[in-house]
Motif scaffolding. Structure first.
Motif, PDB file in Angstrom:
ATOM      1  N   LYS A   1      34.627  37.763  49.914  1.00  0.00           N
ATOM      2  CA  LYS A   1      35.525  37.753  48.779  1.00  0.00           C
ATOM      3  C   LYS A   1      34.747  37.827  47.473  1.00  0.00           C
ATOM      4  CE  LYS A   1      39.495  35.219  46.939  1.00  0.00           C
ATOM      5  NZ  LYS A   1      40.388  34.041  47.097  1.00  0.00           N
ATOM      6  N   ASN A   2      33.637  37.103  47.471  1.00  0.00           N
ATOM      7  CA  ASN A   2      32.804  37.171  46.263  1.00  0.00           C
ATOM      8  C   ASN A   2      32.294  38.602  46.020  1.00  0.00           C
ATOM      9  OD1 ASN A   2      33.105  34.424  45.766  1.00  0.00           O
ATOM     10  ND2 ASN A   2      31.289  33.890  46.951  1.00  0.00           N
TER      11      ASN A   2
ATOM     12  N   THR B   1      40.763  38.354  58.270  1.00  0.00           N
ATOM     13  CA  THR B   1      40.367  37.090  58.889  1.00  0.00           C
ATOM     14  C   THR B   1      40.102  37.253  60.366  1.00  0.00           C
ATOM     15  OG1 THR B   1      42.693  36.551  59.217  1.00  0.00           O
ATOM     16  CG2 THR B   1      41.645  35.723  57.198  1.00  0.00           C
TER      17      THR B   1
ATOM     18  N   GLN C   1      33.728  41.379  47.044  1.00  0.00           N
ATOM     19  CA  GLN C   1      34.854  42.185  46.607  1.00  0.00           C
ATOM     20  C   GLN C   1      35.145  41.988  45.125  1.00  0.00           C
ATOM     21  OE1 GLN C   1      38.042  41.060  49.279  1.00  0.00           O
ATOM     22  NE2 GLN C   1      37.449  42.605  50.839  1.00  0.00           N
ATOM     23  N   GLY C   2      35.048  40.773  44.667  1.00  0.00           N
ATOM     24  CA  GLY C   2      35.278  40.504  43.244  1.00  0.00           C
ATOM     25  C   GLY C   2      34.239  41.182  42.385  1.00  0.00           C
TER      26      GLY C   2
ATOM     27  N   LEU D   1      33.889  34.738  55.085  1.00  0.00           N
ATOM     28  CA  LEU D   1      35.009  35.308  54.335  1.00  0.00           C
ATOM     29  C   LEU D   1      34.869  35.011  52.845  1.00  0.00           C
ATOM     30  CD1 LEU D   1      37.991  34.461  56.760  1.00  0.00           C
ATOM     31  CD2 LEU D   1      36.951  36.718  56.314  1.00  0.00           C
TER      32      LEU D   1
END
Length: 750
Positions: A338-339, A273, A341-342, A334
């Protein structure tokens, strides 16, 4: 280092030794020529007679060609007549030697005998009538073997078969029969070997055929039990190999992709973050939306810093407005990260499952490849055995067909080049060769016997031998005295004129015939005796020898007469009191002599009487006493010699032999010199040495030696002919010559 002078001297010495050896050999040949010629003629005659008694032997011959590389009607293929594995043997020289022995083998010769019924030909055995017992084939073959010879032609394949016999027609017939029997036997051997080969090859073909069928069935059963495709196992192995290559390539590619996703996932996990703008360049390049969010976030953060730099505080509306914008863009950034990374995590899980599946497929293919490799080994073993048996079967079948064709063709590698021709002349006996050999053998035997005889004859023959073997000075030689009164009782077959006859004594030939060769020899001895010691002349001279019958009396008389011919008063004394002879020579039989003087019965004037030789007086031995040695050892004998020395210029004493008695040894100590007499070809070296040793033991003065009874016609004395002018002397033959006995002129010359 050997000097050139020494080398030259050694060379000259060797040359002289060789010349001396050659001369010695030639002398031996000349001396023993009768034996050599007799042996030569005997050897020649015996060889001629022997050759005449030998039967005439005729020889017939035939020429054959032995070809190790026989004609092959089937081309370069191996001829079935040749056993397997013997190719090198035919190119070896042992083949020819074997064939030479086969020609004279019992099998060939017995076949020859049976072919021409030779056992019934009694003339072949040298018989004039049929024998009591019929000759067997084996016995006839043994006789035939002794008449056959095999003569190969050098550096060729040709060979002569030669047969010898007393009948030229039979020799030709036998020669042809042996050659034909040998050729037929070789052909039968080849045909028999071919038939045996066919029989053996037939059995091998059947056995190999059974083995081939067994191999084929085993190979089919192996394919069926292992679910092998009908195609070649090598093709199946190649398919599995290609499959494994594809699986390995896919697995590597999947694992590479997996590593890439894991690295991407790790980089995304680092973003927090507080640093949402720390994105990898690869992500920004591949995602435009993420790039815009990051740009918005970065621009808002830069604007806020600008506002703060301008002095606007945290509560400034612009600052608060930009903070809200930063918070919104950060939240959006962020969320997008995250998307991502998924999505990367899901891709990583998928590719992990793919990796596991591809690895399982590769392991399964590898296991199939290993199993197939084990089956391939067994398969190839079975297939190789089948292939070998198939090739062997085809080869044996082909050779069996070739052998069958060769048996029908009957090819032979031995050929007749020239048939035998009836001989016209015998080869034995070879008269000239036999006679030449007999002559050479006879000559060698003659030379050997001559050499042996010359070496076994150890008598003294020549002056050189006398001086070399006995080591005594040679003072002269006296030729043989011919006549009925020659010493030793030997009568000559030839009496030369002037040397013998009525009222002539052989010992007085120097006086009776002063111009003879014997007189010249005696004067030569006289000269040598007078000049051996001219300052102290030998007045008392003893004449002796080693053994009886060597001519002491003859030599003593010759010396005394020759001395008397010089004008000197000479007295010759007979001191041989055992076998006296001077009383017969000078006709003094019954007169007083030496023994009478020694015992006091007479004086010197009474016993010393002149002879018919001018200036020569003689004292005979007188009565023979029982003890001559004691008389010579007495003082009276010494005084007797002294008184004679006062009366006469020279005294010559005749004495007994040294080896037999001691008289001469005793007398030799009382005289001025001793003359040692040796008879040519009679006195041995050992006997001469023994006599000289006797003189040396008493320290007797020895003047030298005289070689007596020399036959100048012998070749040993060819070099001395000029010395004594043969036997006739040298002088005038006219009527005005000086009469015998008037030779006082020598006194002045001497």
């Amino acid at each position: 280092m050997t000097s050139p002078l020494n080398k030259s001297s050694a060379h000259e010495a060797n040359t002289e030794d060789a010349v001396a050896t050659l001369l010695s050999f030639l002398k031996t040949v000349r001396k023993q020529w009768a034996i050599i010629v007799a042996c030569l003629l005997l050897g020649t005659g015996l060889s001629l007679v022997y050759s005449k008694t030998l039967p005439r032997i005729y020889q017939a011959q035939t020429m054959l060609e032995l070809d190790p590389n026989a004609f092959r009607p089937l081309g370069e293929k191996m001829d079935s007549a040749m056993p397997l594995g013997t190719t090198d043997f035919w190119n070896n020289q042992e083949y020819y030697e074997t064939q030479y022995r086969i020609v004279t083998s019992s099998r060939v010769l017995e076949r020859t005998v049976r072919d021409i019924a030779l056992q019934n030909d009694y003339a072949f055995f040298g018989l004039k009538s049929p024998p009591a017992r019929p000759m067997t084939v084996e016995e006839t073959a043994a006789v035939l073997r002794g008449k056959i010879s095999v003569d190969p032609v050098k550096n060729s394949r040709l060979v002569f078969i030669k047969v010898e016999d007393v009948d030229p027609k039979r020799a030709k017939r036998l020669c042809d029969a042996v050659a034909n029997a040998y050729i037929d036997q070789n052909l039968e051997k080849a045909v028999s070997a071919t038939s045996d080969s066919i029989t053996w090859l037939g059995g091998q073909v059947d056995q190999v055929k059974k083995d081939l069928e067994t191999n084929e069935n085993s190979l089919h059963e192996f394919k069926r039990s292992n679910d092998l495709p009908s195609t070649s196992i090598n093709e199946s192995s190649n398919m599995i190999r290609l499959e494994m290559q594809d699986l390995a390539t896919a697995l590597i590619r999947t694992r590479t992709r997996k590593q890439e996703l894991m690295a991407r996932y790790g980089e995304l996990a680092k973003i927090g973050t507080d640093n949402p703008d720390s994105l990898p360049a690869s992500e920004l390049l591949s995602n435009g939306y993420l790039t815009d969010l990051r740009r918005t976030y970065v621009d808002a953060a830069r604007t806020r810093k600008t506002l703060l730099a301008e002095g606007k505080g945290e509560n400034h509306p612009l600052v608060k407005s930009i903070d809200q914008k930063i918070a919104e863009s950060k939240t959006a950034l962020l969320a997008e990260i995250k998307n991502i990374q998924g999505a990367v995590e899901r891709d990583l899980a998928v590719i992990t499952r793919e990796e596991a599946g591809e690895a399982a497929l590769y392991d399964a293919a590898h296991k199939r490849a290993v199993d197939l490799n084990m089956k391939e080994i067994e398969y190839h073993r079975l297939d190789r055995s089948r292939d070998q048996n198939e090739k062997l079967y085809n080869m044996l079948l082909e050779h069996m067909k070739d052998a069958d064709l060769a048996r029908m063709m009957k090819a032979n590698n031995i050929h007749l080049v020239e048939a035998a021709v009836e001989p016209t002349s015998p080869i034995r006996p070879r008269m000239l060769v036999n006679v030449a050999v007999g002559g050479v053998v006879g000559l060698l035997i003659g030379l050997g016997l001559g050499w042996l005889r010359s070496n076994l004859d150890n008598s003294i023959k020549t002056p050189e031998q006398l001086e070399q073997d006995l080591g005594i000075t040679f003072v002269g030689m006296l030729p043989a005295v011919e006549g009925p009164h020659a010493e030793g009782g030997k009568k000559r077959k030839v009496v030369r004129p002037g040397l013998g006859g009525p009222n002539k004594v052989a010992e007085l030939v120097v006086h009776d015939n002063p111009r003879s060769g014997i007189a010249e020899a005696a004067r030569s001895i006289r000269t040598n005796l007078m000049f051996t010691n001219p300052d102290k002349p030998h007045r008392k001279i003893l004449v002796t020898s080693a053994a009886p019958a060597e001519g002491k009396t003859t030599v003593a008389c010759s010396i005394a007469i020759s001395l008397a011919q010089t004008g000197q008063r000479v007295c010759i004394i007979d001191c041989d009191l055992r076998r006296p002879r001077l009383h017969r020579i000078f006709d003094r039989a019954g007169d007083h002599g030496v023994t009478n003087v020694l015992v006091g019965e007479a004086t010197i004037d009474e016993v010393a009487r002149p002879t018919r030789v001018n200036n020569l007086w003689c004292i005979p031995a007188g009565p023979i006493p029982p003890n001559p040695a004691d008389l010579f050892h007495s003082e009276r004998f010494r005084k007797f010699l002294e008184e004679l020395g006062e009366t006469f210029d020279r005294i010559v004493i005749d004495s007994p032999p040294l080896v037999a008695v001691t008289d001469s040894a005793i007398i030799s100590t009382l005289v001025d010199g001793t003359v040692f007499v040796l008879r040519a070809f009679y006195t041995t070296r050992a006997l001469g040495r023994q006599g000289l040793r006797t003189l040396a033991d008493v320290d007797a003065p020895v003047i030298g030696a005289v070689l007596n009874d020399v036959d100048l016609t012998r070749h040993e004395y060819s070099y001395y002919h000029y010395y004594y002018y043969k036997r006739e002397g040298y002088g005038s033959t006219n009527e005005n010559a000086v009469p015998p006995g008037d030779d006082n002129r020598d006194a002045a010359s001497v």
